[in-house]
Design a protein around this motif. Structure first.
Motif, PDB file in Angstrom:
ATOM      1  N   ALA A  62      31.039 -10.503  13.469  1.00  0.00           N
ATOM      2  CA  ALA A  62      30.231 -11.728  13.434  1.00  0.00           C
ATOM      3  C   ALA A  62      29.174 -11.698  14.531  1.00  0.00           C
ATOM      4  CB  ALA A  62      31.121 -12.958  13.581  1.00  0.00           C
ATOM      5  N   ALA A  63      29.585 -11.343  15.742  1.00  0.00           N
ATOM      6  CA  ALA A  63      28.629 -11.263  16.848  1.00  0.00           C
ATOM      7  C   ALA A  63      27.541 -10.239  16.554  1.00  0.00           C
ATOM      8  CB  ALA A  63      29.356 -10.920  18.144  1.00  0.00           C
ATOM      9  N   CYS A  64      27.929  -9.092  16.001  1.00  0.00           N
ATOM     10  CA  CYS A  64      26.964  -8.048  15.634  1.00  0.00           C
ATOM     11  C   CYS A  64      25.990  -8.567  14.582  1.00  0.00           C
ATOM     12  CB  CYS A  64      27.718  -6.823  15.116  1.00  0.00           C
ATOM     13  SG  CYS A  64      26.684  -5.513  14.422  1.00  0.00           S
ATOM     14  N   GLY A  65      26.514  -9.199  13.546  1.00  0.00           N
ATOM     15  CA  GLY A  65      25.668  -9.717  12.475  1.00  0.00           C
ATOM     16  C   GLY A  65      24.745 -10.819  12.935  1.00  0.00           C
ATOM     17  N   LEU A  66      25.260 -11.702  13.775  1.00  0.00           N
ATOM     18  CA  LEU A  66      24.425 -12.797  14.288  1.00  0.00           C
ATOM     19  C   LEU A  66      23.292 -12.262  15.155  1.00  0.00           C
ATOM     20  CD1 LEU A  66      27.352 -15.230  14.959  1.00  0.00           C
ATOM     21  CD2 LEU A  66      25.423 -15.701  13.433  1.00  0.00           C
ATOM     22  N   ALA A 113      38.451 -17.220  17.977  1.00  0.00           N
ATOM     23  CA  ALA A 113      37.559 -16.144  18.415  1.00  0.00           C
ATOM     24  C   ALA A 113      36.385 -15.979  17.454  1.00  0.00           C
ATOM     25  CB  ALA A 113      38.328 -14.830  18.546  1.00  0.00           C
ATOM     26  N   VAL A 114      36.641 -16.067  16.154  1.00  0.00           N
ATOM     27  CA  VAL A 114      35.566 -15.970  15.167  1.00  0.00           C
ATOM     28  C   VAL A 114      34.652 -17.185  15.300  1.00  0.00           C
ATOM     29  CG1 VAL A 114      35.014 -15.908  12.702  1.00  0.00           C
ATOM     30  CG2 VAL A 114      36.901 -14.526  13.592  1.00  0.00           C
ATOM     31  N   LYS A 115      35.244 -18.365  15.404  1.00  0.00           N
ATOM     32  CA  LYS A 115      34.436 -19.581  15.564  1.00  0.00           C
ATOM     33  C   LYS A 115      33.598 -19.520  16.835  1.00  0.00           C
ATOM     34  CE  LYS A 115      37.633 -22.594  13.092  1.00  0.00           C
ATOM     35  NZ  LYS A 115      38.533 -23.751  13.216  1.00  0.00           N
ATOM     36  N   ALA A 116      34.166 -18.987  17.912  1.00  0.00           N
ATOM     37  CA  ALA A 116      33.417 -18.865  19.168  1.00  0.00           C
ATOM     38  C   ALA A 116      32.234 -17.910  19.009  1.00  0.00           C
ATOM     39  CB  ALA A 116      34.340 -18.391  20.297  1.00  0.00           C
ATOM     40  N   ALA A 117      32.418 -16.837  18.241  1.00  0.00           N
ATOM     41  CA  ALA A 117      31.309 -15.912  17.992  1.00  0.00           C
ATOM     42  C   ALA A 117      30.188 -16.617  17.246  1.00  0.00           C
ATOM     43  CB  ALA A 117      31.797 -14.688  17.199  1.00  0.00           C
ATOM     44  N   ILE A 122      24.840 -19.287  17.283  1.00  0.00           N
ATOM     45  CA  ILE A 122      23.980 -20.459  17.045  1.00  0.00           C
ATOM     46  C   ILE A 122      23.248 -20.834  18.331  1.00  0.00           C
ATOM     47  CG2 ILE A 122      24.001 -22.930  16.501  1.00  0.00           C
ATOM     48  CD1 ILE A 122      26.415 -22.219  14.590  1.00  0.00           C
ATOM     49  N   GLU A 123      23.986 -20.874  19.436  1.00  0.00           N
ATOM     50  CA  GLU A 123      23.344 -21.187  20.730  1.00  0.00           C
ATOM     51  C   GLU A 123      22.287 -20.149  21.088  1.00  0.00           C
ATOM     52  OE1 GLU A 123      23.247 -23.764  22.579  1.00  0.00           O
ATOM     53  OE2 GLU A 123      25.046 -24.887  22.069  1.00  0.00           O
ATOM     54  N   ALA A 124      22.580 -18.882  20.830  1.00  0.00           N
ATOM     55  CA  ALA A 124      21.607 -17.825  21.134  1.00  0.00           C
ATOM     56  C   ALA A 124      20.347 -17.988  20.291  1.00  0.00           C
ATOM     57  CB  ALA A 124      22.231 -16.448  20.891  1.00  0.00           C
ATOM     58  N   ARG A 125      20.519 -18.374  19.034  1.00  0.00           N
ATOM     59  CA  ARG A 125      19.351 -18.582  18.164  1.00  0.00           C
ATOM     60  C   ARG A 125      18.500 -19.742  18.669  1.00  0.00           C
ATOM     61  NH1 ARG A 125      15.602 -16.828  16.768  1.00  0.00           N
ATOM     62  NH2 ARG A 125      14.493 -17.494  14.930  1.00  0.00           N
ATOM     63  N   LEU A 126      19.149 -20.809  19.095  1.00  0.00           N
ATOM     64  CA  LEU A 126      18.415 -21.949  19.666  1.00  0.00           C
ATOM     65  C   LEU A 126      17.699 -21.541  20.949  1.00  0.00           C
ATOM     66  CD1 LEU A 126      21.079 -24.734  19.089  1.00  0.00           C
ATOM     67  CD2 LEU A 126      18.908 -24.478  17.870  1.00  0.00           C
ATOM     68  N   ALA A 127      18.356 -20.748  21.780  1.00  0.00           N
ATOM     69  CA  ALA A 127      17.755 -20.295  23.034  1.00  0.00           C
ATOM     70  C   ALA A 127      16.597 -19.341  22.778  1.00  0.00           C
ATOM     71  CB  ALA A 127      18.806 -19.617  23.906  1.00  0.00           C
ATOM     72  N   THR A 128      16.726 -18.477  21.768  1.00  0.00           N
ATOM     73  CA  THR A 128      15.649 -17.547  21.423  1.00  0.00           C
ATOM     74  C   THR A 128      14.405 -18.310  21.012  1.00  0.00           C
ATOM     75  OG1 THR A 128      17.199 -15.838  20.754  1.00  0.00           O
ATOM     76  CG2 THR A 128      14.966 -15.678  19.871  1.00  0.00           C
ATOM     77  N   ARG A 129      14.581 -19.330  20.196  1.00  0.00           N
ATOM     78  CA  ARG A 129      13.432 -20.127  19.758  1.00  0.00           C
ATOM     79  C   ARG A 129      12.759 -20.799  20.958  1.00  0.00           C
ATOM     80  NH1 ARG A 129      10.370 -19.245  16.036  1.00  0.00           N
ATOM     81  NH2 ARG A 129      12.063 -19.013  14.592  1.00  0.00           N
ATOM     82  N   MET A 152      17.823 -25.623  11.330  1.00  0.00           N
ATOM     83  CA  MET A 152      18.758 -24.532  11.088  1.00  0.00           C
ATOM     84  C   MET A 152      19.789 -24.934  10.036  1.00  0.00           C
ATOM     85  SD  MET A 152      21.305 -22.519  13.761  1.00  0.00           S
ATOM     86  CE  MET A 152      20.016 -22.312  14.961  1.00  0.00           C
ATOM     87  N   ALA A 153      20.332 -26.136  10.174  1.00  0.00           N
ATOM     88  CA  ALA A 153      21.360 -26.600   9.240  1.00  0.00           C
ATOM     89  C   ALA A 153      20.804 -26.740   7.824  1.00  0.00           C
ATOM     90  CB  ALA A 153      21.953 -27.919   9.723  1.00  0.00           C
ATOM     91  N   GLN A 154      19.594 -27.276   7.686  1.00  0.00           N
ATOM     92  CA  GLN A 154      19.015 -27.423   6.346  1.00  0.00           C
ATOM     93  C   GLN A 154      18.712 -26.064   5.734  1.00  0.00           C
ATOM     94  OE1 GLN A 154      15.645 -30.053   5.860  1.00  0.00           O
ATOM     95  NE2 GLN A 154      15.513 -29.632   3.680  1.00  0.00           N
TER      96      GLN A 154
END
Length: 193
Positions: A62-66, A113-117, A122-129, A152-154
């Motif tokens: 999940a972390a890799c894919g995200l 652990a999966v949910k945390a990934a 999601i936080e990283a995507r918000l920070a990247t933007r 993001m949600a929509q």
């Protein structure tokens, strides 16, 4: 023949990347360890040399894919992102597309652990933007952060809904078209990223 430490690390990374793609294509329950290892070119027995459990691999994949999903759209401005994200090509290619749209509903039923990934992604995507807009994540006001989360949600929701319809269904395309038009109409004209 003994495998070097570097080769073992490369093998593990290959397994994680393969898992990331297969999980996005088939979901977490649609991929068994034996199938996954065969797709990666290894034997089933080698799995436990690399991972304690399938859940451990799911979190790492999940972390890799995200990370790869975010990197694929990192250079797009918001309008281009919305147009590309809510496209038929993206909808029809879940294995190479967004991990959130492919696996959020599966992740909700998985380990912490999966949910945390997913939360970290999601936080990283918000920070990247925020970084692309020349701001630090901590400098975002609540309203700006809320707008980004809503966008993001929509976008993710539209892709999930579209994928739930038969591929050639007019409704599948209509969902993408309606949500893309709605999002693009609501974006600020001055927003370049």
């Amino acid at each position: 023949m003994k495998v070097t430490k570097a080769q073992a690390q490369a093998n593990r990374a290959h397994i994680v990347e393969t898992a990331s793609t297969l999980f996005r294509e088939r979901g977490y329950d649609g991929v068994g360890v034996a199938d996954l290892m065969a797709a990666a070119g290894f034997t089933h027995g080698g799995f436990y040399k690399h991972f304690g459990s399938k859940a451990d691999l799911m979190a790492e994949a999940a972390a890799c894919g995200l990370t790869s999903s975010a990197a694929a759209v990192a250079d797009l401005d918001v309008q281009a992102f919305v147009s590309e994200y809510l496209s038929r090509a993206h909808r029809d290619g879940p294995g190479q597309g967004c991990t959130l749209a492919a696996l959020c509903t599966d992740a909700a039923r998985q380990t912490d652990a999966v949910k945390a990934a997913f939360a970290a992604g999601i936080e990283a995507r918000l920070a990247t933007r925020a970084t692309q807009e020349g701001q630090a994540q901590r400098d975002l006001d609540d309203a700006t952060r809320a707008r980004r989360i809503a966008l993001m949600a929509q976008a993710v929701g539209a892709l999930v809904l579209s994928r739930s319809c038969p591929d050639e269904s007019p409704l599948a395309d209509e969902i993408l078209d309606a949500c893309r038009a709605d999002l693009l109409a609501r974006l600020p004209a001055a927003s370049s990223r």
